[in-house]
Structure formats: C-alpha cells, structure tokens
Design a protein around this motif. Structure first.
Motif, PDB file in Angstrom:
ATOM      1  N   VAL A 265      16.025   5.820  37.024  1.00  0.00           N
ATOM      2  CA  VAL A 265      17.427   6.089  36.700  1.00  0.00           C
ATOM      3  C   VAL A 265      18.163   6.366  38.008  1.00  0.00           C
ATOM      4  CG1 VAL A 265      17.035   6.928  34.359  1.00  0.00           C
ATOM      5  CG2 VAL A 265      16.877   8.534  36.270  1.00  0.00           C
ATOM      6  N   PHE A 266      19.491   6.204  37.989  1.00  0.00           N
ATOM      7  CA  PHE A 266      20.247   6.269  39.241  1.00  0.00           C
ATOM      8  C   PHE A 266      21.624   6.893  39.001  1.00  0.00           C
ATOM      9  CE2 PHE A 266      23.229   4.502  42.355  1.00  0.00           C
ATOM     10  CZ  PHE A 266      22.555   4.734  43.550  1.00  0.00           C
ATOM     11  N   GLU A 280      29.274  -2.484  42.406  1.00  0.00           N
ATOM     12  CA  GLU A 280      28.144  -1.556  42.433  1.00  0.00           C
ATOM     13  C   GLU A 280      27.395  -1.564  41.101  1.00  0.00           C
ATOM     14  OE1 GLU A 280      30.379  -1.406  45.573  1.00  0.00           O
ATOM     15  OE2 GLU A 280      31.342  -0.633  43.752  1.00  0.00           O
ATOM     16  N   PHE A 281      28.141  -1.637  39.993  1.00  0.00           N
ATOM     17  CA  PHE A 281      27.496  -1.683  38.682  1.00  0.00           C
ATOM     18  C   PHE A 281      26.615  -2.934  38.558  1.00  0.00           C
ATOM     19  CE2 PHE A 281      31.667   0.394  37.054  1.00  0.00           C
ATOM     20  CZ  PHE A 281      31.299   1.603  37.624  1.00  0.00           C
ATOM     21  N   SER A 282      27.115  -4.052  39.048  1.00  0.00           N
ATOM     22  CA  SER A 282      26.359  -5.307  38.966  1.00  0.00           C
ATOM     23  C   SER A 282      25.097  -5.257  39.813  1.00  0.00           C
ATOM     24  CB  SER A 282      27.238  -6.478  39.410  1.00  0.00           C
ATOM     25  OG  SER A 282      28.345  -6.642  38.542  1.00  0.00           O
ATOM     26  N   VAL A 283      25.213  -4.656  40.996  1.00  0.00           N
ATOM     27  CA  VAL A 283      24.037  -4.525  41.864  1.00  0.00           C
ATOM     28  C   VAL A 283      22.971  -3.687  41.177  1.00  0.00           C
ATOM     29  CG1 VAL A 283      23.148  -3.527  44.015  1.00  0.00           C
ATOM     30  CG2 VAL A 283      25.267  -4.862  44.032  1.00  0.00           C
ATOM     31  N   LEU A 284      23.363  -2.570  40.620  1.00  0.00           N
ATOM     32  CA  LEU A 284      22.384  -1.690  39.962  1.00  0.00           C
ATOM     33  C   LEU A 284      21.767  -2.345  38.735  1.00  0.00           C
ATOM     34  CD1 LEU A 284      21.387   1.197  40.690  1.00  0.00           C
ATOM     35  CD2 LEU A 284      23.392   0.429  41.954  1.00  0.00           C
ATOM     36  N   ALA A 285      22.566  -3.137  38.015  1.00  0.00           N
ATOM     37  CA  ALA A 285      22.050  -3.821  36.833  1.00  0.00           C
ATOM     38  C   ALA A 285      20.983  -4.849  37.198  1.00  0.00           C
ATOM     39  CB  ALA A 285      23.185  -4.494  36.075  1.00  0.00           C
ATOM     40  N   MET A 287      18.727  -4.358  39.498  1.00  0.00           N
ATOM     41  CA  MET A 287      17.615  -3.643  40.106  1.00  0.00           C
ATOM     42  C   MET A 287      16.756  -2.977  39.026  1.00  0.00           C
ATOM     43  SD  MET A 287      19.600  -2.066  43.439  1.00  0.00           S
ATOM     44  CE  MET A 287      18.094  -1.615  44.306  1.00  0.00           C
ATOM     45  N   PRO A 288      15.574  -2.490  39.374  1.00  0.00           N
ATOM     46  CA  PRO A 288      14.639  -1.966  38.365  1.00  0.00           C
ATOM     47  C   PRO A 288      14.973  -0.557  37.883  1.00  0.00           C
ATOM     48  CG  PRO A 288      13.652  -1.795  40.529  1.00  0.00           C
ATOM     49  CD  PRO A 288      14.951  -2.530  40.719  1.00  0.00           C
ATOM     50  N   PHE A 289      16.168  -0.383  37.294  1.00  0.00           N
ATOM     51  CA  PHE A 289      16.567   0.905  36.736  1.00  0.00           C
ATOM     52  C   PHE A 289      16.899   0.735  35.255  1.00  0.00           C
ATOM     53  CE2 PHE A 289      17.796   1.185  41.232  1.00  0.00           C
ATOM     54  CZ  PHE A 289      17.164   2.363  41.591  1.00  0.00           C
ATOM     55  N   LYS A 290      16.611   1.762  34.472  1.00  0.00           N
ATOM     56  CA  LYS A 290      16.970   1.750  33.054  1.00  0.00           C
ATOM     57  C   LYS A 290      18.480   1.894  32.867  1.00  0.00           C
ATOM     58  CE  LYS A 290      12.780   3.952  31.203  1.00  0.00           C
ATOM     59  NZ  LYS A 290      12.266   5.166  30.504  1.00  0.00           N
ATOM     60  N   LEU A 291      19.093   2.695  33.759  1.00  0.00           N
ATOM     61  CA  LEU A 291      20.508   3.012  33.611  1.00  0.00           C
ATOM     62  C   LEU A 291      21.023   3.612  34.903  1.00  0.00           C
ATOM     63  CD1 LEU A 291      20.661   6.367  33.279  1.00  0.00           C
ATOM     64  CD2 LEU A 291      19.748   5.815  31.040  1.00  0.00           C
ATOM     65  N   ALA A 292      22.341   3.704  34.997  1.00  0.00           N
ATOM     66  CA  ALA A 292      22.982   4.352  36.140  1.00  0.00           C
ATOM     67  C   ALA A 292      24.211   5.096  35.636  1.00  0.00           C
ATOM     68  CB  ALA A 292      23.376   3.332  37.206  1.00  0.00           C
TER      69      ALA A 292
END
Length: 328
Positions: A265-266, A280-285, A287-292
C-alpha cells in the motif's frame, strides 16, 4: 446531433435519469473513513501550529478509538479494504494510517493501538530511519522562531516579529519550497536560504524512528508498513513519470533490504492536489500496490472506489476528535 443531445439533457426525464444514476452508481453516502495521522504526542504551544497540528495526544487518540468501537464501526487493516468494500454492504469502516515514520509512532502511538487491539499502517519514508531525511518543515520552524525577519536569496522577505507573522511566513515559505526542483532539493534549499547556516537533517535522530524501531514494530500483526517514497518529494514537481516511479520504488526497495518485506500500500507525500494528480495515480496503478491514498478528501464514498489509487483520507486532528466526541 449535438443540438439534440443538449435538448435531451434539458428534459425532466433526463434529469430524473441522472438523479437515479447518481444514487445507484455515485452514492454520496459515506462508506467509511481512512484516517490520517502524523504524530502522537503532546502539543507544544510555543511552536508553530503548522507542525504542532500534526500531533494528536495519546489520550485523545484512545478516546476516539473507543468512541468508534461504541458506535460499532469496523476498524480494519488498510490492506483488507478492497476485499471489505467488495463484500460488505452496510457496516461502516475505519482505517488508521500514519505518515512519514516519526519516533512517537513507535513510542506513543503503538502502545495505544496495541492496548486497544487496533490495526494501523505507517507509511514510511525510508530516509527517516536512514537519518537522512530533509526535515525542512522543522528547520524552517526553528529559523522563524529565532528571527524577526527571514530574507531569502531570491529577494523575498518575510516578517516574523509576532507569532501570527511567523505562522503566516511559514505557510508562505512552504509554498516556495514545494515548488523547488525536488531532485536537487538540498542544493535548492541551501541556495534559497544562503543567508543562514542550516543542517536540514539535524533533527532526524530525535524525531524519526530508527531501523531498529521499524524492525521491532513490524513483528506485531497489528502493524502494516506502507510505501511513502525515499525522500518525501513533492511527486508532482518531478519532471517525468519515470522519476516518480523511481522515487517510489527506491523507497520500497530500501525497506525490503532492511526488513525483508515489500510494501503493498502507498501514500503520496504531502498528498494534496498540488502534490499528486492523474499522472501520479496512473504511475502507482501500474506498480505492485493494492491501493494508494491521498492526504485529503474526507470520507470514502462509493464513487471513490472506482480508482483505488487515489483514495481520500480524513486528517485526524485534535480539533476533529474533540468535535466528533462532542457531537456523537
């Protein structure tokens, strides 16, 4: 065709359709709240409110937790939120998160959460336990408290004779700092504050958790560590998406090296629309995170779960807790 659409949109039937659609698919009803803390400690009234307002006393935190329990609110780990939202249709939830990695997260917040058996997440900026964090917001505060006027190298001057002037100067200078070149932040700060001698990392050992603290606290099943970058930069100021990805991943890899774990999580540093947006939202989406999560927006509503990489949070201040306890 365009004119026909405009005519349709003005009809009573279309307006009724939009109301039904909003109710069914963008329901404004609160599903629950992701609470954001930074520090758990007693406030120092001699300091500036911009920093001191990040504190909540252990006593108030405990009182708030107990009120949520009395109300039957489901307090869940952040990592279980996607599954909870899919399965749960009526129970209101609460999630507790803490940003950055301050020492009092370990010494004062953890004992409260442990006593009450409450799960929580610490979003860790890895330069904190490395004792390399550029804690400019605390150095700026000290500078303002010691001076009646701040003269920056760019020609800007800020009066700081009264507490009110110091508070205003802090916020105005903060805005300047957040617009600096984040990849060269220390150099930029030294240049901007060249009239003063400042060690931007001098308070790390007093204010930040150590890696021993981190490795100790993560042994408890109540604790989750989330990603919060390596340097706590304003991500929106980074030139390209790859810089954002690198800063996020660098923090996660350092954490993995120190603990053997990788965050799923981030939280975006600073976290307002001025510091994170669609890029930034697109970059995190990707990547290997469940949510941000962001640092603003209030309660989670049905419309928010369409994008799990821009979830809102509620800033949990002492004022918020006091009003909550009085009104419910």
């Amino acid at each position: 065709m365009g004119k026909l659409k405009n005519i349709i949109k003005k009809t009573a039937l279309y307006k009724l359709y939009r109301k039904i659609h909003t109710f069914l698919f963008d329901n404004p009803t609160e599903l629950g709240t992701i609470y954001m803390l930074h520090r758990v400690d007693t406030k120092d009234e001699q300091k500036l409110s911009a920093n001191e307002n990040m504190k909540v006393s252990p006593e108030l935190l405990e009182a708030f937790i107990n009120r949520l329990k009395e109300q039957g609110v489901k307090i869940i780990p952040l990592g279980l939120l996607p599954e909870f939202l899919k399965k749960n249709k009526k129970d209101r939830f609460a999630v507790f998160t803490m940003d950055d990695g301050y020492k009092d997260n370990f010494t004062k917040a953890f004992p409260v959460f442990k006593k009450e058996n409450i799960p929580f997440t610490i979003f860790l900026t890895t330069s904190f336990p490395d004792y390399k964090a550029n804690l400019w917001w605390y150095e700026l505060e000290d500078l303002l408290l010691k001076n009646d006027c701040i003269k920056l190298a760019n020609g800007n001057e800020y009066l700081a004779q009264t507490k009110e002037e110091k508070e205003k100067a802090f916020l105005d200078i903060r805005e300047e700092i957040l617009k600096l070149d984040q990849l060269r932040l220390s150099d930029e700060l030294n240049r901007l504050f060249s009239n003063y001698k400042i060690d931007w990392t001098s308070q790390c050992k007093n204010l930040c958790m150590s890696w021993d603290d981190v490795n100790s606290i993560i042994k408890d099943e109540l604790v989750t560590i989330g990603g919060h970058t390596e340097h706590h930069y304003n991500l929106k100021q980074l030139p390209v998406s790859e810089d954002v990805r690198h800063e996020v991943m660098a923090g996660c890899e350092i954490y993995q090296e120190k603990t053997g774990l990788f965050p799923d999580v981030f939280a975006y540093p600073f976290g307002s629309p001025e510091e994170c947006a669609q890029r930034e939202f697109s970059v995190l989406a990707s990547m290997p995170f469940k949510l941000a999560v962001q640092a603003w927006g209030g309660a989670v509503r049905k419309k928010n779960i369409k994008n799990m990489y821009s979830l809102p949070r509620e800033f949990l201040s002492e004022d918020y807790i006091k009003k909550y306890l009085e009104s419910r």
